[in-house]
Write a protein that holds these residues in place. Structure first.
Motif, short mmCIF file in Angstrom:
data_model
loop_
_atom_site.label_atom_id
_atom_site.label_comp_id
_atom_site.label_asym_id
_atom_site.label_seq_id
_atom_site.Cartn_x
_atom_site.Cartn_y
_atom_site.Cartn_z
N UNK A 1 0.85 -1.18 0.00
CA UNK A 1 0.00 0.00 0.00
C UNK A 1 0.90 1.24 0.00
N UNK A 2 0.64 2.17 -0.90
CA UNK A 2 1.45 3.37 -1.02
C UNK A 2 1.11 4.37 0.08
N UNK A 3 2.00 5.34 0.26
CA UNK A 3 1.75 6.42 1.23
C UNK A 3 0.46 7.15 0.86
N UNK A 4 0.23 7.35 -0.41
CA UNK A 4 -0.98 8.03 -0.88
C UNK A 4 -2.23 7.25 -0.45
N UNK A 5 -2.21 5.94 -0.62
CA UNK A 5 -3.36 5.11 -0.24
C UNK A 5 -3.56 5.09 1.26
N UNK A 6 -2.46 5.08 2.05
CA UNK A 6 -2.59 5.08 3.51
C UNK A 6 -3.21 6.38 4.00
N UNK A 7 -2.88 7.49 3.38
CA UNK A 7 -3.41 8.78 3.82
C UNK A 7 -4.81 9.06 3.28
N UNK A 8 -5.26 8.31 2.31
CA UNK A 8 -6.54 8.60 1.65
C UNK A 8 -7.70 8.62 2.64
N UNK A 9 -7.65 7.78 3.67
CA UNK A 9 -8.75 7.72 4.63
C UNK A 9 -9.00 9.00 5.37
N UNK A 10 -7.99 9.86 5.51
CA UNK A 10 -8.15 11.13 6.21
C UNK A 10 -8.76 12.20 5.31
N UNK A 11 -8.75 11.97 4.01
CA UNK A 11 -9.29 12.95 3.08
C UNK A 11 -10.78 12.70 2.86
N UNK A 12 -11.41 13.58 2.15
CA UNK A 12 -12.84 13.52 1.91
C UNK A 12 -13.18 12.29 1.08
N UNK A 13 -14.19 11.58 1.52
CA UNK A 13 -14.64 10.39 0.80
C UNK A 13 -16.10 10.58 0.45
N UNK A 14 -16.45 10.26 -0.79
CA UNK A 14 -17.83 10.42 -1.19
C UNK A 14 -18.23 9.51 -2.33
N UNK A 15 -19.51 9.32 -2.43
CA UNK A 15 -20.14 8.53 -3.48
C UNK A 15 -20.55 9.50 -4.59
N UNK A 16 -20.03 9.28 -5.79
CA UNK A 16 -20.41 10.14 -6.91
C UNK A 16 -21.85 9.83 -7.31
N UNK A 17 -22.72 10.82 -7.19
CA UNK A 17 -24.14 10.59 -7.50
C UNK A 17 -24.60 11.34 -8.74
N UNK A 18 -23.80 12.32 -9.18
CA UNK A 18 -24.20 13.06 -10.37
C UNK A 18 -22.96 13.60 -11.06
N UNK A 19 -22.96 13.51 -12.39
CA UNK A 19 -21.84 14.00 -13.19
C UNK A 19 -22.42 14.67 -14.42
N UNK A 20 -22.09 15.95 -14.58
CA UNK A 20 -22.52 16.70 -15.75
C UNK A 20 -21.29 17.29 -16.41
N UNK A 21 -21.29 17.31 -17.71
CA UNK A 21 -20.14 17.83 -18.45
C UNK A 21 -20.58 19.01 -19.31
N UNK A 22 -19.80 20.10 -19.23
CA UNK A 22 -20.02 21.28 -20.06
C UNK A 22 -18.86 21.41 -21.03
N UNK A 23 -19.16 21.61 -22.28
CA UNK A 23 -18.15 21.85 -23.31
C UNK A 23 -17.12 20.73 -23.40
N UNK A 24 -17.44 19.55 -22.99
CA UNK A 24 -16.55 18.39 -23.04
C UNK A 24 -15.23 18.64 -22.32
N UNK A 25 -15.22 19.58 -21.36
CA UNK A 25 -13.97 19.89 -20.67
C UNK A 25 -14.17 20.20 -19.19
#
Length: 188
Positions: free
Chosen positions: A1-25
């Motif tokens: 497990x990388x340092x990035x993965x070990x620290x991930x638990x302290x960062x914001x975690x969320x379930x993506x429920x909606x994704x909208x794209x404007x101008x394909x960018x």
């Protein structure tokens, strides 16, 4: 497990429920966090580090992610550890009522109100945190760890940037959060 993965638990975690794209960018993403908190996040196609192609296209609705968010504040204020004392209760969220027209297969079915939440304060964990050769201020907010752009914060604080220390409190007016990186990449 990388340092990035070990620290991930302290960062914001969320379930993506909606994704909208404007101008394909530009992507407007909505994450569902614990306690039914809805967090809107902005992402441009070129922002997510280590992605192949358009990162917003890689994120899948219905999957959990650990997020590294870049807070873009307005009117940043700093209180040193002595000034802020036991101000952990100040690490709050602001909820904005977003009114939308709900549509069904037959057309308009009425108005709905959605509460979107935004962090408005953070306790400084590291005032000079490095990520991908860039300098940030790492803060603990009411919903998890996030970062602020170090240079922009120094400019906004008008000469108090050198005073920033771990334990101090940054407060800001609501503006927006941007997706800087997906920390776990798994989307499990």
């Amino acid at each position: 497990m990388s340092q990035r993965e070990r620290q991930a638990g302290a960062f914001i975690q969320g379930l993506l429920i909606e994704k909208q794209c404007d101008y394909d960018a530009f992507y407007h993403l909505t994450f569902l966090l614990r306690n039914n908190i809805l967090l809107p996040v902005f992402s441009s196609a070129s922002r997510i580090v280590g992605s192949h192609g358009k990162p917003g296209a890689q994120l899948q609705v219905g999957k959990n992610y650990h997020l590294l968010l870049l807070i873009r504040p307005r009117q940043l204020k700093y209180r040193s550890e002595g000034e802020s004392g036991g101000a952990s209760s100040r690490l709050g969220l602001v909820a904005l009522a977003l009114r939308q027209i709900a549509r069904d297969a037959r057309g308009v079915s009425g108005e709905r109100v959605i509460l979107q939440h935004h962090p408005v304060a953070g306790r400084i964990i590291d005032p000079d945190w490095e990520w991908e050769k860039q300098r940030y201020i790492l803060v603990e907010t009411a919903i998890g760890r996030a970062v602020l752009n170090r240079k922009a914060a120094e400019d906004d604080l008008k000469g108090r940037g050198g005073e920033l220390t771990a334990g101090g409190l940054l407060e800001w007016e609501l503006w927006r959060s941007e997706l800087l990186a997906i920390l776990d990449g798994s989307g499990a």
